[in-house]
Design a protein around this motif. Sequence first.
Motif, PDB file in Angstrom:
ATOM      1  N   MET A 334       0.825  -1.204   0.000  1.00 13.25           N
ATOM      2  CA  MET A 334       0.000   0.000   0.000  1.00 13.25           C
ATOM      3  C   MET A 334       0.861   1.257   0.000  1.00 13.25           C
ATOM      4  O   MET A 334       0.513   2.261  -0.630  1.00 13.25           O
ATOM      5  CB  MET A 334      -0.943  -0.005   1.198  1.00 13.25           C
ATOM      6  CG  MET A 334      -2.055  -1.040   1.112  1.00 13.25           C
ATOM      7  SD  MET A 334      -3.238  -0.889   2.482  1.00 13.25           S
ATOM      8  CE  MET A 334      -4.028   0.680   2.059  1.00 13.25           C
ATOM      9  N   THR A 335       1.990   1.202   0.701  1.00 15.26           N
ATOM     10  CA  THR A 335       2.899   2.342   0.728  1.00 15.26           C
ATOM     11  C   THR A 335       3.545   2.557  -0.631  1.00 15.26           C
ATOM     12  O   THR A 335       3.697   3.702  -1.092  1.00 15.26           O
ATOM     13  CB  THR A 335       3.978   2.141   1.811  1.00 15.26           C
ATOM     14  OG1 THR A 335       3.344   1.942   3.082  1.00 15.26           O
ATOM     15  CG2 THR A 335       4.901   3.345   1.894  1.00 15.26           C
ATOM     16  N   GLN A 336       3.918   1.486  -1.303  1.00 20.77           N
ATOM     17  CA  GLN A 336       4.506   1.618  -2.635  1.00 20.77           C
ATOM     18  C   GLN A 336       3.549   2.324  -3.597  1.00 20.77           C
ATOM     19  O   GLN A 336       3.946   3.224  -4.339  1.00 20.77           O
ATOM     20  CB  GLN A 336       4.874   0.235  -3.196  1.00 20.77           C
ATOM     21  CG  GLN A 336       6.116  -0.377  -2.581  1.00 20.77           C
ATOM     22  CD  GLN A 336       6.509  -1.684  -3.274  1.00 20.77           C
ATOM     23  OE1 GLN A 336       6.548  -2.747  -2.650  1.00 20.77           O
ATOM     24  NE2 GLN A 336       6.793  -1.615  -4.557  1.00 20.77           N
ATOM     25  N   LEU A 337       2.281   1.916  -3.588  1.00 18.05           N
ATOM     26  CA  LEU A 337       1.331   2.546  -4.511  1.00 18.05           C
ATOM     27  C   LEU A 337       1.055   3.996  -4.107  1.00 18.05           C
ATOM     28  O   LEU A 337       0.866   4.861  -4.976  1.00 18.05           O
ATOM     29  CB  LEU A 337       0.031   1.747  -4.572  1.00 18.05           C
ATOM     30  CG  LEU A 337      -0.914   2.147  -5.720  1.00 18.05           C
ATOM     31  CD1 LEU A 337      -0.264   1.912  -7.074  1.00 18.05           C
ATOM     32  CD2 LEU A 337      -2.228   1.391  -5.643  1.00 18.05           C
ATOM     33  N   ALA A 338       1.045   4.269  -2.808  1.00 11.23           N
ATOM     34  CA  ALA A 338       0.846   5.647  -2.352  1.00 11.23           C
ATOM     35  C   ALA A 338       2.013   6.540  -2.772  1.00 11.23           C
ATOM     36  O   ALA A 338       1.818   7.701  -3.151  1.00 11.23           O
ATOM     37  CB  ALA A 338       0.666   5.682  -0.836  1.00 11.23           C
ATOM     38  N   LEU A 339       3.235   6.008  -2.721  1.00 11.30           N
ATOM     39  CA  LEU A 339       4.398   6.759  -3.201  1.00 11.30           C
ATOM     40  C   LEU A 339       4.253   7.087  -4.683  1.00 11.30           C
ATOM     41  O   LEU A 339       4.515   8.219  -5.114  1.00 11.30           O
ATOM     42  CB  LEU A 339       5.679   5.948  -2.973  1.00 11.30           C
ATOM     43  CG  LEU A 339       6.281   5.945  -1.572  1.00 11.30           C
ATOM     44  CD1 LEU A 339       7.382   4.893  -1.470  1.00 11.30           C
ATOM     45  CD2 LEU A 339       6.827   7.329  -1.215  1.00 11.30           C
ATOM     46  N   MET A 340       3.837   6.111  -5.474  1.00  6.59           N
ATOM     47  CA  MET A 340       3.655   6.336  -6.908  1.00  6.59           C
ATOM     48  C   MET A 340       2.557   7.366  -7.155  1.00  6.59           C
ATOM     49  O   MET A 340       2.703   8.252  -8.001  1.00  6.59           O
ATOM     50  CB  MET A 340       3.311   5.016  -7.599  1.00  6.59           C
ATOM     51  CG  MET A 340       3.175   5.131  -9.107  1.00  6.59           C
ATOM     52  SD  MET A 340       2.832   3.514  -9.872  1.00  6.59           S
ATOM     53  CE  MET A 340       2.807   3.978 -11.610  1.00  6.59           C
ATOM     54  N   ALA A 341       1.445   7.249  -6.415  1.00  6.47           N
ATOM     55  CA  ALA A 341       0.329   8.182  -6.591  1.00  6.47           C
ATOM     56  C   ALA A 341       0.754   9.611  -6.282  1.00  6.47           C
ATOM     57  O   ALA A 341       0.400  10.552  -7.010  1.00  6.47           O
ATOM     58  CB  ALA A 341      -0.836   7.757  -5.702  1.00  6.47           C
ATOM     59  N   ASN A 342       1.527   9.802  -5.216  1.00  6.40           N
ATOM     60  CA  ASN A 342       1.992  11.144  -4.875  1.00  6.40           C
ATOM     61  C   ASN A 342       2.962  11.681  -5.919  1.00  6.40           C
ATOM     62  O   ASN A 342       2.932  12.868  -6.263  1.00  6.40           O
ATOM     63  CB  ASN A 342       2.663  11.135  -3.498  1.00  6.40           C
ATOM     64  CG  ASN A 342       1.671  11.306  -2.369  1.00  6.40           C
ATOM     65  OD1 ASN A 342       0.506  11.626  -2.598  1.00  6.40           O
ATOM     66  ND2 ASN A 342       2.110  11.084  -1.146  1.00  6.40           N
ATOM     67  N   CYS A 343       3.818  10.830  -6.415  1.00  7.22           N
ATOM     68  CA  CYS A 343       4.813  11.249  -7.400  1.00  7.22           C
ATOM     69  C   CYS A 343       4.161  11.734  -8.690  1.00  7.22           C
ATOM     70  O   CYS A 343       4.645  12.655  -9.334  1.00  7.22           O
ATOM     71  CB  CYS A 343       5.774  10.096  -7.690  1.00  7.22           C
ATOM     72  SG  CYS A 343       7.188  10.566  -8.720  1.00  7.22           S
ATOM     73  N   LEU A 344       3.055  11.100  -9.050  1.00 10.54           N
ATOM     74  CA  LEU A 344       2.394  11.441 -10.310  1.00 10.54           C
ATOM     75  C   LEU A 344       1.198  12.367 -10.117  1.00 10.54           C
ATOM     76  O   LEU A 344       0.335  12.478 -10.992  1.00 10.54           O
ATOM     77  CB  LEU A 344       1.940  10.158 -11.024  1.00 10.54           C
ATOM     78  CG  LEU A 344       3.062   9.232 -11.470  1.00 10.54           C
ATOM     79  CD1 LEU A 344       2.502   8.004 -12.169  1.00 10.54           C
ATOM     80  CD2 LEU A 344       4.038   9.957 -12.392  1.00 10.54           C
ATOM     81  N   GLN A 345       1.136  13.027  -8.975  1.00  9.80           N
ATOM     82  CA  GLN A 345       0.037  13.952  -8.715  1.00  9.80           C
ATOM     83  C   GLN A 345       0.277  15.247  -9.470  1.00  9.80           C
ATOM     84  O   GLN A 345       1.181  16.003  -9.178  1.00  9.80           O
ATOM     85  CB  GLN A 345      -0.082  14.237  -7.217  1.00  9.80           C
ATOM     86  CG  GLN A 345      -1.231  15.166  -6.868  1.00  9.80           C
ATOM     87  CD  GLN A 345      -1.384  15.337  -5.376  1.00  9.80           C
ATOM     88  OE1 GLN A 345      -1.018  14.469  -4.601  1.00  9.80           O
ATOM     89  NE2 GLN A 345      -1.917  16.484  -4.972  1.00  9.80           N
ATOM     90  N   GLU A 346      -0.543  15.511 -10.439  1.00 12.75           N
ATOM     91  CA  GLU A 346      -0.366  16.676 -11.310  1.00 12.75           C
ATOM     92  C   GLU A 346      -0.473  17.971 -10.523  1.00 12.75           C
ATOM     93  O   GLU A 346      -1.322  18.120  -9.639  1.00 12.75           O
ATOM     94  CB  GLU A 346      -1.421  16.659 -12.413  1.00 12.75           C
ATOM     95  CG  GLU A 346      -1.150  17.652 -13.527  1.00 12.75           C
ATOM     96  CD  GLU A 346      -1.973  17.357 -14.764  1.00 12.75           C
ATOM     97  OE1 GLU A 346      -1.792  18.090 -15.744  1.00 12.75           O
ATOM     98  OE2 GLU A 346      -2.773  16.417 -14.747  1.00 12.75           O
ATOM     99  N   GLY A 347       0.400  18.904 -10.838  1.00 14.67           N
ATOM    100  CA  GLY A 347       0.364  20.201 -10.189  1.00 14.67           C
ATOM    101  C   GLY A 347       1.277  20.304  -8.986  1.00 14.67           C
ATOM    102  O   GLY A 347       1.511  21.402  -8.486  1.00 14.67           O
ATOM    103  N   SER A 348       1.797  19.178  -8.521  1.00 10.35           N
ATOM    104  CA  SER A 348       2.694  19.202  -7.365  1.00 10.35           C
ATOM    105  C   SER A 348       4.138  19.348  -7.836  1.00 10.35           C
ATOM    106  O   SER A 348       4.460  19.078  -8.986  1.00 10.35           O
ATOM    107  CB  SER A 348       2.517  17.921  -6.552  1.00 10.35           C
ATOM    108  OG  SER A 348       2.778  16.798  -7.368  1.00 10.35           O
TER     109      SER A 348
END
Length: 475
Positions: A334-348
Amino acid sequence: MSKLYVFAIGGTGSRVLRSLTMLAAAGVDVHANEIVPIIIDPDASNADLTRTVTLMNCYSSIRKGIEFSDTNETTFLRPEISQYVQNYTLHIKDTENRRFDQFIEYASLSLENKAMMSMLFSEKNLNAQMQVGFKGNPNIGSVVLNQIVSSPQFDEFATSFAAGDKIFIISSIFGGTGASGFPLLLKTLRDKNASFPNHSIINNAEIGAITILPYFKLQPSEQSEIDSSTFISKARSALAYYETNVVGNNSINALYYLADDGNIYENNDGGSMQQNPAHIIEFVAATAAINFMNNNYSGRYMNLEFGIQDINDNDGVTFGKFYSETSGLLMKPMTQLALMANCLQEGSPQYNLVTSKSLAANLTICAKESLYTTPYFKELKAFLVKYKEWLKELDDNKRSLNLFNLECADKPFELLTDRKSHQGGFLSFEKKDYEAFYGALNKAAQEVRGDKASSLFIEMFSRATKKLVEEKLKM
């Protein structure tokens, strides 16, 4: 590995299936090559159902872009979510735009049979519209759902079933569809005299189920026929029935129980207005299906409950409050996918992954196919947004599941709510935050092999995040 057939009954079933889809996407070990969801819900417009179907379709579309092989290490989206019946839904005939009295052809009954029906069903029951479900009336559901076995979709399920496959049934016990649908379905699956395809294999298959006791309440409403003050009494009556007809006759290999004193939701009979936020009980219920697949219950008949080792009504539930078996199963993927989701969050700030000319991964993997401008990449980002929305809903509930700091901005390794990052390791102390993240992605990009950009991209992130959680978060 075998297939896991998941019968998701009613609105609760669809909400648990949503959580199971998210856990499978993260790479939690489901111990199955395929998950085959089969939703049983007369309310086809139920927003909980349609949201889950949309999510599973998105999952399957993204998964098609990944090539799984001996050299592909990715754990993301490993199990296939297969659509064996249209829209993942077992069609329930003759419930659209019909009252219950029309369904049982009350008008054509003899006087004696009408009198019998009037004893069994109130006038309100007889006049009940069925297209939005059974509105907390299992006595109606038990009649209507008897037709399940005669549907073409049930035959499709039975035909595809093979030796070694397992069945898991999700239902609530305090409503109408789940409380009636679970024992009827189980009786059908265990019927020794059945005539559906592969009935002998299905009769002897391992079957598990989770029955969810009341975990939320509904606001009083004159417009709704559902009264949550009756949930406890309905659950108590259903449990008494289950004791004899489910547990007492050894027809279920593993029966899981869950309950909570949870939120108060808006009172909607069904349809497009019935969409409840994700709840920790649904999350835990999804782990019950995984626990069932990861254990051998053949020849055993067990009742199981879920416990948390440290809980306080004023604090959120973090990974550290689960017992080690649960946190060990869930935390890393779950942490791995959360890291990926944050990395690809547009506008950040970290989104310069997409535009950076200096990032090797951007050049080596995506140059040929311009992956970042494809519909595939947009769909992947949309799924990751849904993942974060789901996590936020879990956090915002009364019983908060507070696993991640979802807005940790340019501090990616401050992601976990109950664990600090480790600043040493293979990336060296000079490389911190997204500089370290990009370094891990670059290293992974040099290692992956293949021709398909989408598959290489997922593999790159899987390898990089695996290394990062091991080195930075000591998992």
